[in-house]
Design a protein around this motif. Structure first.
Motif: not given
Length: 291
Positions: A86-102, A163-169
């Motif tokens: 839910l928090l990742i989805n609220e990030i508007t800057k695409t580059r920062f969002k992808r960096t956090v996910q990776s 596991e939090v990042g992987w489980a959020s996919i």
């Protein structure tokens, strides 16, 4: 079409050879297994292993610890990926969002052997950064991994971090299927970002959350064998010894293969019964069950 079926042949063979064929060995749970005469010729024990199982203090302790650790994993470890998505989805800057996910995905691909080594170093009483900070403020170093108080919190924290990042996919994938028109309609009615997250995004995730929760319930007696085996010691057996580590010691260390098979069978049967029961209860109220 024939080529597609040919591609499916290898996974089916792997499933049959490595998953279904070994099920023959389950019968040693009902026998006094003698390696010299084989599985079939070993004498039946009239459910003797199951009777002694519930008279064994060490097993009952492992069962208690498994339930405590699994329930805590379910409450904490299952909730964090939803919040993170839910928090990742609220990030508007695409580059920062992808960096956090990776960055959040990366720990999933490391084995528990590596992560356990990192945890040991971080919490080491001699050279760990946590104890360095404690001594810096005048405290006394703590042997965290040998403490019955801190062992389970460290298990939960390290498991969430891994596991939090992987489980959020899967939650993020479900969020992308929500129509943007719904958000635009809510915004025109005066809804802010928090309102949209609570009243649109979260309800849309309910079917996925329900299915994943049911699947997690099926593993309620699996407390995390790889993680605990690489982190625990006899000093924390009282709070950290679970059914899987108990089976490992009984079967491979003490060479009680028949008894350990009985314990493992008990664990799996409980998981199946719990999954089927809860699934039927859920299906009475909605259509979000596993089947």
């Amino acid at each position: 079409m024939k080529m597609l079926y040919l591609f499916l042949l290898l996974p089916f063979l792997s499933l049959a050879i490595f998953h279904y064929a070994p099920l023959y060995g389950i019968i040693i749970a009902f026998k006094d297994f003698k390696p010299g005469i084989g599985i079939w010729d070993s004498p039946w024990n009239q459910f003797g292993h199951f009777k002694s199982m519930f008279q064994d203090f060490v097993f009952l302790r492992a069962l208690r610890n498994t339930l405590i650790i699994s329930v805590l994993r379910l409450l904490v470890g299952f909730t964090f990926p939803i919040i993170f998505a839910l928090l990742i989805n609220e990030i508007t800057k695409t580059r920062f969002k992808r960096t956090v996910q990776s960055i959040s995905y990366f720990p999933h691909f490391m084995s528990w052997v590596i992560i356990a080594g990192m945890v040991v170093e971080v919490f080491s009483p001699e050279r760990g950064v946590v104890n360095y900070i404690i001594t810096l403020f005048g405290g006394t170093p703590i042997n965290f991994l040998s403490s019955k108080v801190f062992f389970i919190p460290i298990l939960l924290i390290s498991d969430i971090w891994k596991e939090v990042g992987w489980a959020s996919i899967i939650y993020l994938a479900s969020i992308t299927s929500i129509s943007p028109d719904i958000y635009e309609a809510a915004e025109s009615d005066g809804a802010n970002r928090f309102h949209k997250m609570i009243y649109i995004t979260l309800p849309a995730l309910i079917p996925v959350i329900t299915i994943l929760f049911l699947l997690r319930l099926g593993h309620i007696l699996s407390g995390g064998f790889d993680q605990i085996l690489n982190m625990y010691s006899p000093l924390v057996y009282e709070v950290g010894d679970i059914i899987d580590t108990y089976v490992y010691r009984s079967g491979l260390v003490e060479f009680r293969m028949d008894y350990s098979a009985a314990v493992g069978l008990f664990k799996n049967v409980v998981g199946i019964v719990l999954l089927v029961t809860v699934n039927q209860i859920v299906r009475k109220y909605n259509d979000y069950g596993v089947w």
